[in-house]
Write an enzyme that holds these catalytic residues in place. Sequence first.
Site, PDB file in Angstrom:
ATOM      1  N   GLY A  93       0.830  -1.208   0.000  1.00 33.29           N
ATOM      2  CA  GLY A  93       0.000   0.000   0.000  1.00 33.29           C
ATOM      3  C   GLY A  93       0.861   1.253   0.000  1.00 33.29           C
ATOM      4  N   GLY A  95       2.673   3.646   1.400  1.00 35.20           N
ATOM      5  CA  GLY A  95       3.260   3.881   2.714  1.00 35.20           C
ATOM      6  C   GLY A  95       3.905   5.252   2.829  1.00 35.20           C
ATOM      7  NE  ARG A  96       8.817   5.945  -0.611  1.00 37.27           N
ATOM      8  CZ  ARG A  96      10.046   6.128  -0.995  1.00 37.27           C
ATOM      9  NH1 ARG A  96      10.736   7.125  -0.517  1.00 37.27           N
ATOM     10  NH2 ARG A  96      10.596   5.313  -1.863  1.00 37.27           N
ATOM     11  N   GLY A 129       7.564   7.328   5.905  1.00 40.17           N
ATOM     12  CA  GLY A 129       6.649   7.971   4.957  1.00 40.17           C
ATOM     13  C   GLY A 129       7.284   9.098   4.161  1.00 40.17           C
ATOM     14  NE  ARG A 186       0.426   1.115  -6.784  1.00 37.49           N
ATOM     15  CZ  ARG A 186       1.556   1.816  -6.708  1.00 37.49           C
ATOM     16  NH1 ARG A 186       2.710   1.199  -6.846  1.00 37.49           N
ATOM     17  NH2 ARG A 186       1.545   3.105  -6.480  1.00 37.49           N
ATOM     18  CG  ASP A 255       5.006  -3.620  -5.110  1.00 38.51           C
ATOM     19  OD1 ASP A 255       5.559  -4.691  -5.399  1.00 38.51           O
ATOM     20  OD2 ASP A 255       5.611  -2.679  -4.581  1.00 38.51           O
ATOM     21  CG  ASN A 256       7.214  -1.076  -7.898  1.00 37.48           C
ATOM     22  OD1 ASN A 256       6.440  -0.355  -7.263  1.00 37.48           O
ATOM     23  ND2 ASN A 256       8.397  -1.419  -7.444  1.00 37.48           N
ATOM     24  CG  ASP A 265       7.418   3.044  -7.737  1.00 33.95           C
ATOM     25  OD1 ASP A 265       6.976   4.205  -7.738  1.00 33.95           O
ATOM     26  OD2 ASP A 265       7.137   2.216  -6.870  1.00 33.95           O
TER      27      ASP A 265
HETATM   28  P1  AMP Z   1       8.847   1.104  -3.542  1.00 34.72           P
HETATM   29  O1  AMP Z   1      10.127   0.378  -3.368  1.00 34.72           O
HETATM   30  O2  AMP Z   1       8.978   2.611  -3.535  1.00 34.72           O
HETATM   31  O3  AMP Z   1       8.023   0.612  -4.673  1.00 34.72           O
HETATM   32  O4  AMP Z   1       8.012   0.802  -2.186  1.00 34.72           O
HETATM   33  C1  AMP Z   1       7.587  -0.475  -1.785  1.00 34.72           C
HETATM   34  C2  AMP Z   1       6.682  -0.332  -0.591  1.00 34.72           C
HETATM   35  O5  AMP Z   1       7.396   0.222   0.507  1.00 34.72           O
HETATM   36  C3  AMP Z   1       5.478   0.545  -0.801  1.00 34.72           C
HETATM   37  O6  AMP Z   1       4.416   0.026  -0.053  1.00 34.72           O
HETATM   38  C4  AMP Z   1       5.942   1.868  -0.246  1.00 34.72           C
HETATM   39  O7  AMP Z   1       4.877   2.689   0.142  1.00 34.72           O
HETATM   40  C5  AMP Z   1       6.761   1.415   0.946  1.00 34.72           C
HETATM   41  N1  AMP Z   1       7.781   2.400   1.346  1.00 34.72           N
HETATM   42  C6  AMP Z   1       8.938   2.699   0.693  1.00 34.72           C
HETATM   43  N2  AMP Z   1       9.625   3.635   1.369  1.00 34.72           N
HETATM   44  C7  AMP Z   1       8.897   3.963   2.460  1.00 34.72           C
HETATM   45  C8  AMP Z   1       9.072   4.878   3.551  1.00 34.72           C
HETATM   46  N3  AMP Z   1      10.140   5.645   3.656  1.00 34.72           N
HETATM   47  N4  AMP Z   1       8.103   4.924   4.489  1.00 34.72           N
HETATM   48  C9  AMP Z   1       7.007   4.153   4.408  1.00 34.72           C
HETATM   49  N5  AMP Z   1       6.791   3.279   3.420  1.00 34.72           N
HETATM   50  C10 AMP Z   1       7.714   3.173   2.449  1.00 34.72           C
HETATM   51 MG    MG Z   2       6.397   1.058  -5.618  1.00 35.59          MG
END
Ligand code: AMP
Ligand code: MG
Length: 495
Positions: A93, A95-96, A129, A186, A255-256, A265
């Site tokens: 989900g 997360g940020r 986040g 996604r 998820d990407n 991403d």
């Molecule tokens: P990503 O690698 O950016 O595709 O992120 C994968 C997952 O990790 C997603 O659910 C993001 O929302 C979560 N995520 C990545 N970085 C952070 C962060 N700094 N704080 C909270 N959630 C994160």
């Molecule tokens: Mg992502």
Amino acid sequence: MPEHMIDLGLNFDNSYAEQLEGFYVQVKGDEAPAPKLLYLNRSLADSLGFDLDKLPADQLAAVLSGGITVKGGSSIAQAYAGHQFGHFNPQLGDGRALLLGEVIDKNRNRQDIQLKGSGATPFSRGGDGKAALAPILREYVIGEAMHLLNIPTTRALAAVATGEEVMRDEPLPGAVLARVASSHIRIGTFQFFANRKEGDKVKQLADYAIARHYPEVQTADNPYLEFLRAVAKRQALLIAKWMSIGFVHGVMNTDNVTISGETIDYGPCAFIDKYDPTAVFSSIDHQGRYAFASQADIGQWNMARLAEALLPLIDVDSEEAVRLASKTLDDFAEHYRESWLALMRAKLGLSTCEENDPVIISELFDLMEAQSIDFTLLFRGLADVLQENKSGLLNLFLEAAPFERWLATWSERLARETLPDEERIALMNGVNPLYIPRNHIVEEALQAAEKEANYAPIEKLMDVLSDPYTAREGLEEYALPPSADLAPYKTFCGT
Ligand code: AMP
Ligand code: MG
């Protein structure tokens, strides 16, 4: 209007929030201590309907870093799951990130505006986040470069420095990216509900995604099977396009992977310099799962995960559903191959198809691999050969003889084409970029921004990349590969 709410005058129509209750949570962004607009994509902002003359930069910065609620916006974090490096994580989900809202733009297209790095959400899983400045700028630069290279992609609308430090291995300047996408649905969004055995929600999401992205399948005998086929086809084309410019996504987790077929991403992505099918840049991809030449296979694997989520919709008889879905997925490889061949033919200046073309193409790749030839320079240089200037290209090879033989074969093949050379050269130079976001140059520019608050290199780079196909005097170094003594390039996830 409550304090801390702003009317941007945008044409919001938040279909996801309105139609898909239970697929997201309402969130608020954090107020950045000192938001500063670093970059604004003016033409994109304009096409979305932002009235830039009415909105002072400081207000824009506050809005686009998430600290002010936007009137008519949705302000939600979307739920999704995902296979990360092959392992299923049922609970990811946003997360940020927060979805500011959906806007109907000036071309009547529906666009998501999402903020990334705007603060923790119920999906943060212990993360802060937030996002650091360099990766935000990286996504800005590379996302826009991809767009200008004609690759379907989410686009950067703005980068805002928050004035806050984020803690990584060391304290780093924080930032928020505002990005635009035709949606953020996604494969992992489907997986989230399929995993929870919420079949009605999977159906609701599929109906929504079909209406939003693939309305043409609504009238098919089996719309969900056709939906799967259509998504797979777009992903096949997308990956073929990546392969045609030497792009390694680096984190093709489900998820990407968007349902719309846009690249999303830009965490650990990179461009190959010397051709190497096994090229991997991500520091955590130890097995080379997402290596350059594995991307199509992984794309197909990802489609199988979408198919699994859709099976109950495809047929009530589970065996029949598997049979139908498998047959559809078998077409992925064919779609990919066709798309890739069409792109490669264009790169070689071929406007007709001959049976032997794949052999000519693979011989070229073999030569490039054997002598570690720079991918971008090689293809760009082919048009020069047609202008009697082949020394530059030959100089790329330590041993030129095999390549000269290949040039002779190519030349024989071109002799059976009908286009005049002049037109062919223009077409080739329009698909073989000269300037790509070379890793070493991107890195240098990001370092200058992060360490010295010096934005000149990144601005120059953005200017170079704004027209990747036209050679311009004084920009020679932007077209060059890194010097041989530079350490291998590494990228990092989740920064
Ligand atoms: P990503 O690698 O950016 O595709 O992120 C994968 C997952 O990790 C997603 O659910 C993001 O929302 C979560 N995520 C990545 N970085 C952070 C962060 N700094 N704080 C909270 N959630 C994160
Ligand atoms: Mg992502």
